[in-house]
Scaffold this motif. Sequence first.
Motif: not given
Length: 193
Positions: A124-132, A88, A78, A82
């Motif tokens: 928080r990084a994992q939430l972002t990664l899952r979204q992407v 990314k 993270e 993010s």
Amino acid sequence: MTRLNVLALSGSLRRGSLNTALLREAERLGPHHRFDHYDGLGRLPHFNEDQEHPAPSAVTELRHRVQDADAVLIASPEYNASIPGALKNALDWLSRPAGDDGPALALKPVAVIGASPGPFGTVRAQLTLRQVLHKMNARVVQQPEFLLFQAHQQFSGDGRLPDGSPAQQLLCAVLDALGQLATTEQYQDRTRA
Ligand code: FNR
């Protein structure tokens, strides 16, 4: 037990990375699978629509390695709540079709894990990664979630998680879930099509 080709993708470029260590541990815990450790994140050019055709050779290589894999295991640090920019960037390249091939990660079984020395374990990084990954139409393991907090204290000197530790057991469970996802009929049908 089904033998999977697993592409292991660390979001960290750091030599002593906790997340890369996590992927090595996953390989030890899943010896029946074949792990392909991708370490080319730092060699990918910044995504640029003007440079998509022909794709840079480093991008083509990554695409082929994703295509050859039955499943992808991503361990990401993270950074500033993010995911790291290098990860990314790779995902942006992989989100694009190449010739007759669709985006390499579309419908691909993917599991997300992460380790941080901090108290939140990359949540928080994992939430972002899952979204992407959701936007890229990847098939992502939802449960169990693997978040390793205070990770620097959890690895032993040889870079391993202690045998039988809760973290090790959870990592095994993630690998099992990824295996199940990769062997469901839906995915098998797609690979036969
Ligand atoms: C971090 N780190 C960090 N940790 C965290 O839990 N949440 C965060 O938002 C951040 N932000 C952050 C930004 C930047 C630029 C750096 C360099 C670091 C700390 C990070 O978790 C730690 O350095 C990890 O060890 C990085 O993962 P690897 O390289 O060990 O896999």
